[in-house]
Design an enzyme around this catalytic site. Structure first.
Site, PDB file in Angstrom:
ATOM      1  N   GLU A 167      -6.701   1.570 -13.349  1.00  0.00           N
ATOM      2  CA  GLU A 167      -6.013   2.813 -12.694  1.00  0.00           C
ATOM      3  C   GLU A 167      -5.009   3.162 -13.241  1.00  0.00           C
ATOM      4  OE1 GLU A 167      -7.686   2.017  -8.026  1.00  0.00           O
ATOM      5  OE2 GLU A 167      -5.972   1.285  -8.508  1.00  0.00           O
ATOM      6  N   LYS A 195      -0.303   5.241  -6.356  1.00  0.00           N
ATOM      7  CA  LYS A 195      -1.411   5.371  -7.168  1.00  0.00           C
ATOM      8  C   LYS A 195      -2.207   6.519  -7.039  1.00  0.00           C
ATOM      9  CE  LYS A 195      -4.928   3.740  -5.781  1.00  0.00           C
ATOM     10  NZ  LYS A 195      -5.497   2.568  -5.821  1.00  0.00           N
ATOM     11  N   TYR A 253      -8.468  -3.765 -11.516  1.00  0.00           N
ATOM     12  CA  TYR A 253      -8.772  -2.368 -11.053  1.00  0.00           C
ATOM     13  C   TYR A 253      -7.111  -1.621 -11.133  1.00  0.00           C
ATOM     14  CZ  TYR A 253      -6.551  -3.676  -6.513  1.00  0.00           C
ATOM     15  OH  TYR A 253      -5.748  -3.979  -5.286  1.00  0.00           O
ATOM     16  N   GLU A 262     -25.695  14.516  -3.004  1.00  0.00           N
ATOM     17  CA  GLU A 262     -27.138  14.453  -2.700  1.00  0.00           C
ATOM     18  C   GLU A 262     -27.782  13.829  -3.983  1.00  0.00           C
ATOM     19  OE1 GLU A 262     -28.632  18.598  -3.424  1.00  0.00           O
ATOM     20  OE2 GLU A 262     -26.968  18.968  -4.755  1.00  0.00           O
ATOM     21  N   CYS A 317       0.809  -1.181  -0.139  1.00  0.00           N
ATOM     22  CA  CYS A 317      -0.035  -0.067   0.135  1.00  0.00           C
ATOM     23  C   CYS A 317       0.892   1.165  -0.114  1.00  0.00           C
ATOM     24  CB  CYS A 317      -0.964  -0.012   1.408  1.00  0.00           C
ATOM     25  SG  CYS A 317      -2.047   1.483   1.465  1.00  0.00           S
ATOM     26  N   CYS A 374      -1.572   1.609  -3.070  1.00  0.00           N
ATOM     27  CA  CYS A 374      -2.560   2.808  -2.729  1.00  0.00           C
ATOM     28  C   CYS A 374      -1.812   4.094  -2.613  1.00  0.00           C
ATOM     29  CB  CYS A 374      -3.151   2.770  -1.341  1.00  0.00           C
ATOM     30  SG  CYS A 374      -3.747   0.932  -0.989  1.00  0.00           S
ATOM     31  N   HIS A 384     -26.311  20.941  -0.531  1.00  0.00           N
ATOM     32  CA  HIS A 384     -26.512  21.552  -1.886  1.00  0.00           C
ATOM     33  C   HIS A 384     -25.394  22.560  -2.086  1.00  0.00           C
ATOM     34  CE1 HIS A 384     -28.396  22.232  -5.749  1.00  0.00           C
ATOM     35  NE2 HIS A 384     -28.233  23.469  -5.571  1.00  0.00           N
TER      36      HIS A 384
END
Length: 568
Positions: free
Chosen positions: A298, A161, A294, A557, A153, A158, A552
Site C-alpha cells: 500500500e 493510508k 499489505y 456485476e 487506525c 487506515c 449495469h
C-alpha cells in the site's frame, strides 16, 4: 451435592448483587440470626438482588417468582444477610463472581489501549451504567513520532493510508481527464506539505472527537502508560513519570501492535516505518520499501502514485496469508506502473549513505520498513497478572468470548492469537464483549468470513478462503473455481489497464456450491467486497449469485458472469 459452596456477606446498606444462575444449582437466603431458611432450585437465567434496608428481587427468570418467600423472610429486617450458594461444578467461575462482589474496586472496567476496539468497548460499557477508565499512551518511535487518542487506525493506519491512496488516485484521474476532454495547460505537481497538513488537521479533529465522546459518556480517559502490578491492580505512569495506581473488577487488553524493525545495524537510526511516514515533514523522495506485507504494498503503491521512485524489496512472496494468484496480479500491476521489485533479497545493514540497501546516495532518500507488526504485550506486566502469552509472537490466546486464562482479564483486537488484525473486527469484538459482561448478551464476535481490502493501486478485496487454503481444507476435487478478467468502463476511454482487473470465487461442491472464497481485483474493491461479505454470511451459493440481476454498468456485476476455470 458436589461442587463449591461460598457465602457472601451483605452489610445493612444499599448493595446490588448479580449472578448468572446457569452456574448455580441452589441457593439459601438466611437471616444473620439463623432463622427462616429457604432452599430452592434456580432456573436458568439471571437474577438481581438489591438491598435497601430490606431484601427484594428486582429481576429474575419469568418462569419463577422469588417474591413469595423473600418478602416474609426479610421484609422488616435491618440486619445483614448471608447468601449461601452451591455450584454444580468446581470450575472457579462462581468464586470469581463472588470475589468480585466482595471486593471494592476503583472501577468496574479498565480498558488498556485507546484504539478503535478499546474505545468502542469502553463507551459501550459506560452506556450500560458501568464505571469505566481508558488508559492510553503512545510510546514515541525511534524518530520521535507520536500521536493522539484513537490508536493505529486513525493516526498511522487506515485513515491516513486511505487518504494518501486517494491522493495517488487523483493523480491518475487527472491523467485520464485529458482523454475525457478536460484541457489544462499548466504543469500539475503535488505538494507534500499541503497534503500532510490537511490530513493532520482532519486526524486531529478525530482525536478531539474521541476525547469528547469519552467525556460525554463519563468514561475517565487518562493519558498514561498502564502496567499490571497485581491481577486487579495497574500502575499508570504519565509522561512526567508520575505513578498512580488503580484497581478494577475487569480489564480489557486492547494495546494493539507496532511496526517490527529488522534487527540489523542501522535500522532504527536510518529507517522509518508507517508510524513515521504519514506525518513526515518532507516528501520522502526516492524510497526503498522493505517487506511484502499489505502495509508495504500500500505504501509503495501510493508513493509511486505521487510520482516518486519506489523499489520494493521482497524476501519471498507478496501478501502472505492472502490468495497468491490475486497477490501476484496486484504486484504485476504495480510493476507495470513503475514500481520496481527486488525479489529474494534480505537487507543485512543500513548505512548512512544508504548504499548498503541498494539506494544510491540522495539528499532525501528513505528506507521504509514494513515487514510486519509486533503485539504490544511485553511491557504491560501480564506476568504479574498471570496472563499467558505466546512467547514467540507476543499474541494472547483467548477463548471464544475473548477471555484470557485469567477470568477477569479479556483481550480484543490485533493482539489476539489467530484472529484478524482489522479495525472493524476490534470494534465489533469490543462492543459485543461489553454487552456480554454487563447486559446479559450471549452474542459473540464472528471471526469467520471477514471481508477486507488491500488498498494497492489496483485494489484487492477478499472474503473467506484463499484458493490454496480451500484446496487444503476440502481437497482439489471438492472445490470449483469460477473467474474472469474484466475491463472497467472508466478505464476504456483512457485506454489503460485492459483486462488487468480480475475476479474469482471458490465454491464448495460438497455444500451445494456454497461460496467459500471471494476475490476481486479492481476499482472500489472495498465497496464491492462489503456487499458480497454480507452475502457470504448468509451462505450464498453460485446459483444464487447467477440468479441475482446485476447493476449495469458496474464492476460488481462481473461476479454473475464468472466462467468455470476447468472449461476454459
Amino acid at each position: 451435592m458436589t461442587g463449591e459452596v461460598h457465602s457472601v456477606y451483605l452489610p445493612p446498606k444499599c448493595r446490588t448483587i448479580e449472578y448468572p444462575t446457569d452456574v448455580l444449582s441452589e441457593w439459601t437466603l438466611q437471616e444473620r440470626r439463623g432463622c427462616n431458611q429457604k432452599h430452592i432450585g434456580v432456573p436458568r437465567g439471571h437474577f438481581m438482588i438489591d438491598r435497601f434496608c430490606n431484601f427484594q428481587v428486582l429481576k429474575c427468570s419469568p418462569k419463577f417468582s422469588f417474591s413469595s418467600f423473600v418478602q416474609p423472610i426479610v421484609q422488616n429486617s435491618r440486619e445483614s444477610i448471608n447468601i449461601c450458594i452451591r455450584q454444580k461444578t468446581s470450575n472457579g467461575r462462581l468464586q470469581q463472581l463472588l470475589s468480585a462482589e466482595n471486593e471494592s474496586y476503583d472501577y468496574d472496567l479498565i480498558v488498556i489501549g485507546g484504539g478503535s476496539g478499546g474505545l468502542a468497548c469502553s463507551k459501550e460499557a459506560a452506556l450500560l451504567g458501568k464505571k469505566v477508565m481508558v488508559l492510553d499512551y503512545v510510546v514515541p518511535t525511534p524518530k520521535g513520532t507520536t500521536w493522539g487518542l484513537g490508536g493505529t487506525c486513525v493516526n498511522v493506519g487506515c485513515i491516513p493510508k486511505k487518504l494518501m491512496h486517494q491522493t495517488a488516485m487523483l493523480g491518475t484521474a487527472m491523467q485520464d481527464a485529458r482523454k475525457f476532454g478536460w484541457e489544462f495547460d499548466e504543469k500539475v505537481k503535488h505538494n507534500w506539505e499541503t497534503m500532510r497538513t490537511a490530513m493532520n488537521n482532519y486526524i486531529g479533529s478525530l482525536n478531539w472527537g474521541y476525547r469528547v465522546a469519552l467525556r460525554d459518556k463519563n468514561v475517565n480517559y487518562v493519558n498514561a502508560y498502564a502496567e499490571f502490578t497485581e491481577p486487579h491492580t495497574i500502575k499508570a505512569t504519565n509522561k512526567r513519570g508520575k505513578e498512580t495506581f488503580y484497581t478494577a473488577a475487569n480489564f480489557i487488553l486492547a494495546t494493539g501492535e507496532r511496526p517490527r524493525y529488522l534487527g540489523i545495524p542501522g535500522d532504527k537510526e536510518y529507517c522509518i516505518t508507517s508510524d513515521d511516514l504519514f506525518s513526515l515533514p518532507y516528501c520522502p523522495g526516492k524510497t526503498l520499501v522493505i517487506g511484502a506485507s499489505y502495509v508495504a504494498l500500500e505504501c509503495g503503491g501510493f508513493l509511486a502514485g505521487l510520482g516518486l521512485d519506489v523499489t520494493v524489496m521482497v524476501r519471498s512472496i507478496l501478501l502472505r496469508g492472502f490468495d497468491q494468484e490475486m497477490a501476484n496480479r496486484a504486484g504485476e500491476h504495480m510493476e507495470e506502473h513503475g514500481v520496481k521489485f527486488l525479489r529474494k533479497y534480505v537487507p543485512v545493514k543500513v548505512s548512512v549513505d544508504l548504499r548498503s540497501v541498494c539506494l544510491s546516495a540522495a539528499s532525501k532518500a528513505n528506507v521504509l520498513i514494513a515487514v510486519g507488526r509486533d503485539a504490544c504485550t511485553d511491557k504491560v506486566g501480564l506476568d504479574k497478572a498471570g496472563v499467558k502469552v505466546n512467547s514467540k509472537n507476543g499474541k494472547i490466546p483467548v477463548n471464544d468470548e475473548e477471555q484470557t486464562n485469567v477470568s477477569h482479564i479479556y483481550a480484543i483486537g490485533d493482539i489476539l492469537e489467530g484472529k484478524w488484525e482489522l479495525t472493524p473486527v476490534a470494534i465489533q469484538a469490543g462492543k459485543l464483549l461489553a454487552r456480554r459482561l454487563y447486559a446479559r448478551s450471549t452474542l459473540k464476535c464472528d471471526y469467520i468470513n471477514v471481508p477486507t481490502t488491500v488498498f494497492t493501486p489496483l485494489e484487492y478485496g477478499s472474503c473467506g478462503l484463499s484458493e490454496d487454503r480451500a484446496t487444503e481444507l476440502y481437497g482439489q476435487d471438492n472445490i470449483e473455481v469460477y473467474h474472469t478478467l474484466f475491463w472497467p468502463l472508466e478505464f476504456t476511454v483512457p485506454g489503460r489497464d485492459n483486462n488487468r482487473c480480475y475476479a474469482k470465487i471458490i465454491c464448495n461442491k460438497l455444500d451445494n456450491d456454497r461460496v467459500i472464497g471471494f476475490h476481486y481485483l479492481g476499482p472500489n474493491a472495498g465497496e464491492v467486497t462489503q456487499g458480497f461479505g454480507t452475502a457470504m454470511k448468509c451462505r450464498v451459493t453460485k446459483e444464487q449469485l447467477d440468479g441475482t440481476i446485476g447493476i449495469h454498468p458496474t464492476c460488481a456485476e462481473v461476479m454473475r458472469q464468472l466462467c468455470h476455470r476447468a472449461l476454459q
